[in-house]
Motif scaffolding. Structure first.
Motif, short mmCIF file in Angstrom:
data_model
loop_
_atom_site.label_atom_id
_atom_site.label_comp_id
_atom_site.label_asym_id
_atom_site.label_seq_id
_atom_site.Cartn_x
_atom_site.Cartn_y
_atom_site.Cartn_z
N HIS A 37 0.86 -1.18 0.00
CA HIS A 37 0.00 0.00 0.00
C HIS A 37 0.90 1.24 0.00
CE1 HIS A 37 -3.53 2.42 0.89
NE2 HIS A 37 -2.83 3.04 1.81
N MET A 38 0.71 2.13 -0.99
CA MET A 38 1.53 3.34 -1.07
C MET A 38 1.13 4.31 0.02
SD MET A 38 1.97 6.19 -4.08
CE MET A 38 2.19 5.00 -5.36
N ILE A 39 2.15 4.83 0.73
CA ILE A 39 1.86 5.80 1.79
C ILE A 39 2.42 7.19 1.49
CG2 ILE A 39 1.60 4.08 3.61
CD1 ILE A 39 4.49 4.81 4.50
N LYS A 52 4.06 14.05 -0.89
CA LYS A 52 2.60 13.91 -0.80
C LYS A 52 2.25 12.66 0.00
CE LYS A 52 -1.63 13.84 -3.44
NZ LYS A 52 -2.27 13.75 -4.74
N ASN A 53 1.45 12.85 1.04
CA ASN A 53 0.95 11.73 1.84
C ASN A 53 -0.14 11.03 1.05
OD1 ASN A 53 -0.40 10.05 3.66
ND2 ASN A 53 0.04 11.40 5.38
N MET A 54 0.02 9.73 0.82
CA MET A 54 -0.93 8.96 0.01
C MET A 54 -1.76 7.98 0.84
SD MET A 54 -0.38 10.05 -3.04
CE MET A 54 -1.18 8.84 -4.08
N THR A 121 13.02 -2.85 3.91
CA THR A 121 13.40 -3.23 5.26
C THR A 121 12.12 -3.62 5.99
OG1 THR A 121 15.20 -1.62 5.25
CG2 THR A 121 14.56 -2.51 7.37
N GLY A 122 12.03 -4.86 6.41
CA GLY A 122 10.82 -5.32 7.11
C GLY A 122 9.60 -5.13 6.24
N ASP A 123 8.61 -4.40 6.77
CA ASP A 123 7.36 -4.18 6.06
C ASP A 123 7.30 -2.83 5.36
OD1 ASP A 123 6.40 -6.67 6.73
OD2 ASP A 123 5.34 -5.99 8.51
N GLU A 124 8.46 -2.22 5.12
CA GLU A 124 8.51 -0.95 4.40
C GLU A 124 9.38 -1.09 3.16
OE1 GLU A 124 9.64 2.33 6.84
OE2 GLU A 124 7.90 2.10 8.16
N LYS A 136 6.89 5.41 -1.48
CA LYS A 136 7.10 4.64 -0.25
C LYS A 136 5.86 3.79 0.01
CE LYS A 136 8.60 5.19 4.50
NZ LYS A 136 9.03 6.14 5.53
N TYR A 137 6.09 2.53 0.38
CA TYR A 137 5.02 1.56 0.58
C TYR A 137 5.14 0.87 1.93
CZ TYR A 137 4.49 1.82 -4.51
OH TYR A 137 4.31 2.25 -5.79
#
Length: 141
Positions: A37-39, A52-54, A121-124, A136-137
């Motif tokens: 999920h893009m953030i 931009k916050n997504m 890294t991990g869940d990012e 960034k996801y």
């Protein structure tokens, strides 16, 4: 007796059926395979960096398959990259099963980045394209 024999044969036949599972991903991409999920997006506009916050924006479903193919709403990107640099390790995308394409791709004039830089890294995860844009996801759970 015939029913018991038939039941035994059917049970044995179904037990031998192979499930249609995807193969294990190659080690270079095992950490990025899955749904994301893009953030956030970052890009340069003139002399400024725009962030931009997504998180709450509507977006297409995004996933990376076991063979490295990126899917958007179940379809391959119209202008897909052919290589990734994942945490410093090169990976060439070679589809190992059919890649579904959106019919609208015929209307797209592509300028694809030949290589994406992916850091996970991990869940990012971040994906940097050749034009300097960064997405960034976070992994979907």
């Amino acid at each position: 007796m015939n029913r018991l024999l038939l039941l035994l044969v059917l049970a044995l036949a179904f037990a031998q059926c192979k499930r249609d599972r995807d193969p294990e991903p190659q080690p270079e991409i095992s950490g990025i395979v899955g749904e994301w999920h893009m953030i956030e997006t970052r890009y340069t506009s003139g002399d400024s960096t725009v962030i931009k916050n997504m998180t709450n924006e509507p977006q297409r479903a995004f996933s990376i398959r076991f063979d490295g193919v990126m899917l958007y709403d179940g379809y391959a990107s119209c202008c897909a990259a052919s290589e990734y640099l994942v945490n410093g390790k090169a990976f060439e995308v070679k589809p190992l099963k059919d890649v579904p394409h959106d019919l609208d791709c015929g209307l797209v004039d592509c300028w694809a980045c030949p290589k994406l830089i992916i850091t996970q890294t991990g869940d990012e995860m971040t994906i940097e394209s050749c034009n300097g844009g960064i997405s960034k996801y976070v992994r979907k759970k």
